[in-house]
Design an enzyme around this catalytic site. Structure first.
Site, PDB file in Angstrom:
ATOM      1  N   HIS A 153       0.640  -1.385  -0.090  1.00  0.00           N
ATOM      2  CA  HIS A 153       0.109   0.031   0.095  1.00  0.00           C
ATOM      3  C   HIS A 153       0.861   1.230  -0.043  1.00  0.00           C
ATOM      4  O   HIS A 153       0.536   2.168  -0.558  1.00  0.00           O
ATOM      5  CB  HIS A 153      -0.909   0.037   1.228  1.00  0.00           C
ATOM      6  CG  HIS A 153      -1.751  -1.373   1.443  1.00  0.00           C
ATOM      7  ND1 HIS A 153      -2.158  -1.582   2.726  1.00  0.00           N
ATOM      8  CD2 HIS A 153      -1.762  -2.313   0.660  1.00  0.00           C
ATOM      9  CE1 HIS A 153      -2.696  -2.592   2.630  1.00  0.00           C
ATOM     10  NE2 HIS A 153      -2.731  -3.026   1.338  1.00  0.00           N
ATOM     11  N   ARG A 211      -8.106   3.946  -9.741  1.00  0.00           N
ATOM     12  CA  ARG A 211      -8.293   3.083  -8.612  1.00  0.00           C
ATOM     13  C   ARG A 211      -9.186   3.464  -7.399  1.00  0.00           C
ATOM     14  O   ARG A 211      -8.649   4.095  -6.475  1.00  0.00           O
ATOM     15  CB  ARG A 211      -6.780   2.544  -8.149  1.00  0.00           C
ATOM     16  CG  ARG A 211      -5.932   1.970  -9.201  1.00  0.00           C
ATOM     17  CD  ARG A 211      -4.543   1.563  -8.459  1.00  0.00           C
ATOM     18  NE  ARG A 211      -3.833   0.561  -9.531  1.00  0.00           N
ATOM     19  CZ  ARG A 211      -2.652   0.782 -10.116  1.00  0.00           C
ATOM     20  NH1 ARG A 211      -2.363   2.005 -10.240  1.00  0.00           N
ATOM     21  NH2 ARG A 211      -1.921   0.040 -10.755  1.00  0.00           N
ATOM     22  N   ARG A 222     -12.643   2.387 -11.971  1.00  0.00           N
ATOM     23  CA  ARG A 222     -12.429   0.818 -11.621  1.00  0.00           C
ATOM     24  C   ARG A 222     -13.150   0.747 -10.206  1.00  0.00           C
ATOM     25  O   ARG A 222     -12.907   1.261  -9.264  1.00  0.00           O
ATOM     26  CB  ARG A 222     -10.978   0.315 -11.735  1.00  0.00           C
ATOM     27  CG  ARG A 222     -10.854  -0.939 -11.169  1.00  0.00           C
ATOM     28  CD  ARG A 222      -9.580  -1.628 -11.415  1.00  0.00           C
ATOM     29  NE  ARG A 222      -8.980  -1.255 -10.019  1.00  0.00           N
ATOM     30  CZ  ARG A 222      -7.618  -1.675  -9.937  1.00  0.00           C
ATOM     31  NH1 ARG A 222      -6.939  -2.350 -11.119  1.00  0.00           N
ATOM     32  NH2 ARG A 222      -7.007  -1.379  -8.879  1.00  0.00           N
ATOM     33  N   GLU A 233      -6.995  -9.297 -16.630  1.00  0.00           N
ATOM     34  CA  GLU A 233      -6.000  -9.686 -15.652  1.00  0.00           C
ATOM     35  C   GLU A 233      -5.743 -10.932 -15.308  1.00  0.00           C
ATOM     36  O   GLU A 233      -4.797 -11.425 -14.853  1.00  0.00           O
ATOM     37  CB  GLU A 233      -6.353  -8.875 -14.300  1.00  0.00           C
ATOM     38  CG  GLU A 233      -6.455  -7.349 -14.494  1.00  0.00           C
ATOM     39  CD  GLU A 233      -6.851  -6.701 -13.062  1.00  0.00           C
ATOM     40  OE1 GLU A 233      -6.008  -6.305 -12.618  1.00  0.00           O
ATOM     41  OE2 GLU A 233      -8.045  -6.743 -12.570  1.00  0.00           O
ATOM     42  N   ASN A 268      -0.139  -5.769 -14.653  1.00  0.00           N
ATOM     43  CA  ASN A 268       0.664  -6.289 -13.478  1.00  0.00           C
ATOM     44  C   ASN A 268       0.246  -7.595 -13.038  1.00  0.00           C
ATOM     45  O   ASN A 268       0.808  -8.395 -12.520  1.00  0.00           O
ATOM     46  CB  ASN A 268       0.069  -5.148 -12.247  1.00  0.00           C
ATOM     47  CG  ASN A 268       0.607  -3.651 -12.769  1.00  0.00           C
ATOM     48  OD1 ASN A 268       1.426  -3.568 -13.473  1.00  0.00           O
ATOM     49  ND2 ASN A 268       0.164  -2.913 -11.949  1.00  0.00           N
ATOM     50  N   ASP A 269      -1.225  -7.758 -12.959  1.00  0.00           N
ATOM     51  CA  ASP A 269      -1.760  -9.101 -12.778  1.00  0.00           C
ATOM     52  C   ASP A 269      -1.679  -9.969 -13.806  1.00  0.00           C
ATOM     53  O   ASP A 269      -1.131 -11.151 -13.532  1.00  0.00           O
ATOM     54  CB  ASP A 269      -3.228  -9.000 -12.160  1.00  0.00           C
ATOM     55  CG  ASP A 269      -3.192  -8.570 -10.903  1.00  0.00           C
ATOM     56  OD1 ASP A 269      -2.413  -9.133  -9.837  1.00  0.00           O
ATOM     57  OD2 ASP A 269      -3.990  -7.379 -10.336  1.00  0.00           O
ATOM     58  N   ARG A 322       3.960 -10.901  -8.295  1.00  0.00           N
ATOM     59  CA  ARG A 322       4.333  -9.370  -8.721  1.00  0.00           C
ATOM     60  C   ARG A 322       4.975  -9.022  -7.335  1.00  0.00           C
ATOM     61  O   ARG A 322       5.675  -7.798  -7.731  1.00  0.00           O
ATOM     62  CB  ARG A 322       3.201  -8.821  -9.322  1.00  0.00           C
ATOM     63  CG  ARG A 322       2.096  -8.556  -8.354  1.00  0.00           C
ATOM     64  CD  ARG A 322       0.678  -7.922  -8.807  1.00  0.00           C
ATOM     65  NE  ARG A 322       0.863  -6.527  -8.381  1.00  0.00           N
ATOM     66  CZ  ARG A 322      -0.354  -5.760  -8.704  1.00  0.00           C
ATOM     67  NH1 ARG A 322      -1.426  -6.232  -9.404  1.00  0.00           N
ATOM     68  NH2 ARG A 322      -0.446  -4.478  -8.705  1.00  0.00           N
ATOM     69  N   CYS A 369      -3.165  -0.811 -19.006  1.00  0.00           N
ATOM     70  CA  CYS A 369      -3.013   0.138 -17.922  1.00  0.00           C
ATOM     71  C   CYS A 369      -2.120  -0.208 -16.773  1.00  0.00           C
ATOM     72  O   CYS A 369      -2.010   0.191 -15.699  1.00  0.00           O
ATOM     73  CB  CYS A 369      -4.448   0.533 -17.265  1.00  0.00           C
ATOM     74  SG  CYS A 369      -5.206  -0.855 -16.437  1.00  0.00           S
TER      75      CYS A 369
END
Ligand code: PEP
Ligand code: MG
Length: 746
Positions: A364, A471, A507, A606, A629-630, A640, A677
């Site tokens: 985070h 996000r 999202r 993803e 990323n995922d 990741r 993205c």
């Protein structure tokens, strides 16, 4: 009769204190100390070796060895018995030193006739400072009490060294916390920053290691423990109900705070002549040494807890709160073991950079640092032990390197690099309002990723075409309870206002995996990244999703709206999520709220499964955004957040590019808008290759828009495509080397 431990160490400490009070300084003081230890312990030799740099120990004072060897004799870490004590942070006690493993004969010191050896590490809170040695000609195995006495003395020496007691005239001792240090960590957020250390939790300074009256000190320790227990109980009753993890940690704290063994060891140290705070530190040092050697992650965590509790005890004893009143220095660079996203947001944009000993790219704190565009280096060694408030520090977020107290050469090279980057920024600013059009005339839409209100000004300054990924979970992560619908609606409305008509793709909540909300029951899953997260939670427990969808409709208030569902792995999930949205629209219509002028509903791709979904999915989706990323983590089965495996697979790996190309083809067939993205979209070379294989929309951190646009405008996609195809035909694993060669020659 007094306890034997008391007699040995108290006697020694008493004399040490007298010697320290005499007002001598630097070398003279060190010489005096070695003399009196040798005399008290009836040894032929007493020597003090201190670290000159991270790898070298220097003989800094001796009684009994040749005086000319002082400041001349040096040993590498691990070399000889002294080097072994320093390396292993463990006592060596032997009556027959020459037959001991690692013994090294040093003729220049004249030690050939010495038989016994007792070496004690001088360390402070896990940081090795040097070695204290006594030696005798007669074979003699030192008793436990003698070893203990010398350990207590070494502890005091460490404190005195920390306080700078041995610097000064002729000491030739590099003062502690003044040497330059370089820490190599991992990139959390790119960028360079120069400033001054601001410790999130300042170190506690103990100024009175030796004490006269053990009874007074024991009483102080008892009182401190009483206060500690009360504060742990308070924390426990304030912990959110159902937060198993936090409660477990606090239960462990309570157990430690009542641990007789821990308290007894500290009382023994007090009996041996230390003050209450020095006794706490002695135990803390021992715990840190154990911590570095324990392979078991669970036990290491418990030792961390013990360390944390020791800090709390020290703050109580010294009266230094977690806020020691240290001013925030100019250009502050936050240095911490770790930090939560909420705390980081409290500091906000006042920070120039952040350096963490722990953390991970997906944590985070890293997400918030990225959102705030603050350079961040994670896993940066034991920097909190070395750095002092106000120290000059340079953070190279591009390389994951931190220079603490840099010397002139390093500082100049760093500033040159920053100047070059500033030049590049000027170049990017000059093309801010120009389109991202390639040399062969293809326009690529560049949008930005955001998550906080504070990101929105970047829409203008970066020249982004809109927000390709908002996000929404960041708003949930930084609070301590679920935000209300009204609050969310107001926030999303402000986001749309700030976007001034540019598109914002919201999202819906992507929690789970690394994004655990502090106020939601943790799920205790063996593999949260593949667990109950994102749309899975949204569909199984739709309360929050519905509330969020309503907030979005209200925020749009008749304006166009784009909604994207995260982590859709199969067609049906997308159908169900759309159904939730349809119901929300119906409800809002009944309540006479304005409905969006236009509504686009998309999915994040993803998981590899969605790339192979039925054609109807591609027809139904208004748009698809690849969450690289995922997607990459599941494509290569490489976590990741795990630095070790993450870097192993190149994004420009032929298999991955082929896979992306397949997604592009499927979207082209159904004329479904497609964008990318994930973080890779913001890396210029990756972005160029994505465009070359057919992607026409990329969403990235605002700071990446300039560099990506600059490269796209200089390149012909047709030529890049030829380079990629040729590399693919050649059987290469990745197209990167070929593309890099081409870029260099163009
Ligand atoms: C992704 O997975 O690429 C993505 C953009 O989502 P996040 O990084 O928030 O998981
Ligand atoms: Mg994702």
């Amino acid at each position: 009769m007094p306890e034997p431990r008391e007699s040995e160490s108290r006697k020694l400490l008493g004399r040490l204190r007298e010697a320290l009070a005499e007002g001598s300084a630097g070398q003279e003081r060190l010489d005096r100390i070695t003399g009196l230890i040798a005399e008290s312990m009836r040894t032929d030799v007493c020597s003090i070796y201190l670290f000159r740099d991270q790898e070298t120990l220097e003989l800094c004072a001796t009684h009994g060895l040749k005086p000319e060897s002082v400041h001349q004799t040096r040993l590498r870490l691990g070399e000889g018995l002294v080097g072994r004590v320093a390396r292993d942070a463990q006592v060596v006690n032997t009556a027959d030193a020459p037959s001991e493993r690692g013994f090294r004969f040093m003729p220049e010191t004249g030690e050939e006739v010495l038989s016994s050896f007792l070496g004690i590490p001088i360390q402070r809170l896990g940081e090795g400072l040097g070695v204290l040695v006594v030696q005798t000609k007669e074979p003699r195995k030192f008793s436990d009490d003698e070893v203990y006495a010398l350990e207590v003395v070494a502890m005091v020496l460490a404190e005195m060294t920390e306080l700078g007691a041995f610097q000064g005239e002729g000491a030739a001792l590099a003062a502690l916390h003044q040497r330059p240090f370089m820490f190599r960590g991992n990139v959390g957020q790119e960028g360079a920053a120069e400033g001054h250390v601001y410790l999130h939790e300042p170190r506690v300074v103990v100024t009175n290691p030796i004490a006269d009256n053990p009874e007074t000190e024991k009483k102080r320790l008892q009182d401190a423990f009483d206060r500690l227990r009360v504060s742990v109980d308070e924390m426990l009753s304030a912990a959110p109900v159902g937060d198993k993890e936090q409660t477990q940690v606090l239960e462990t704290y309570r157990m430690f705070a009542n641990s007789r063994g821990w308290i007894r060891r500290m009382e023994e140290a007090i009996q041996g002549g230390l003050s209450a705070e020095a006794a706490v530190e002695k135990e803390q040092t021992a715990a840190r040494t154990r911590m570095s050697k324990v392979p078991d992650a669970y036990l290491r965590e418990r030792l961390h807890d013990l360390d944390d509790l020791s800090n709390r005890l020290l703050r109580i004893l010294t009266g230094q709160g977690s806020n020691t009143g240290a001013e925030i220095p100019a250009d502050p660079i936050l240095v911490a073991r770790n930090i939560g996203p909420g705390e980081l947001l409290d500091y906000g944009r006042s920070l120039r950079g952040i350096v963490l000993e722990e953390g991970s790219v997906g944590s985070h704190a890293a997400i918030v640092a990225r959102a705030l565009a603050i350079p961040l280096v994670i896993n940066a060694g034991p920097i909190t032990t070395e750095a002092l408030n106000g120290d000059p520090i340079m953070v190279d977020g591009d390389e994951g390197i931190v220079h603490l107290r840099p010397d002139d050469t390093v500082a100049t090279a760093f500033r040159d690099k920053v100047a070059m980057q500033a030049e590049a920024q000027k170049r990017y600013a000059s093309i801010r309002n120009k389109p991202a059009k390639t040399k062969d005339g293809i326009h690529i839409s560049l949008t930005m990723n955001a998550g906080l209100m504070a990101d929105l000004p970047s829409l203008e300054s970066s020249g982004a075409d809109g927000v390709g990924l908002f996000r929404t979970e960041l708003q949930f992560l930084i609070r301590n309870k679920v935000p209300k619908r009204g609050e969310l609606a107001a926030l999303y409305a402000r986001v749309l206002d700030a976007a001034k008509g540019k598109k914002v793709v919201f999202r819906t909540l992507d929690i789970g995996s690394d994004k655990v909300l502090p106020y939601m029951k943790p799920q205790d899953e063996p593999n949260p990244a593949m667990g109950w997260r994102a749309i899975r939670v949204g569909l199984d427990k739709p309360g929050v999703l519905r509330m969020q969808l309503q907030a979005l409709i209200r925020a749009a208030n008749g304006r166009p709206l784009s909604v994207m569902f995260p982590f859709v792995a199969q067609f049906e999930e997308f159908i169900d999520a759309r159904e939730q949205l349809a119901q929300a629209l119906e409800r809002e219509a009944k309540l006479k709220h304005a409905l969006p002028e236009t509504l686009e509903v998309g999915a994040m791709l993803e998981t590899p499964s969605l790339a192979f979904a039925p054609r109807q999915f591609f027809e139904m989706a208004d748009f698809i955004s690849i969450g690289g990323n995922d997607l990459k983590q599941f494509f290569f089965a490489a976590d990741r957040e795990n630095e070790r495996v993450r870097r192993r697979y190149d994004t420009l790996n032929v298999s991955f590019l082929n896979f992306l190309e397949n997604i592009i083809t499927r979207c082209n067939e159904t004329e479904t808008m497609l964008s990318f993205c994930g973080e890779d979209a913001g890396r210029p070379v990756e972005a160029l290759c994505f465009a070359a294989i057919g992607l026409r929309s990329l969403s990235m951190r605002p700071a990446s828009i300039g560099p990506v646009k600059n490269l796209l405008r200089r390149s012909s996609l047709k030529e890049v495509r030829e380079v990629i195809d040729k590399a693919r035909d050649s059987g290469a694993q990745s197209v990167r080397p070929a593309v890099m060669d081409w870029l260099k020659s163009n």
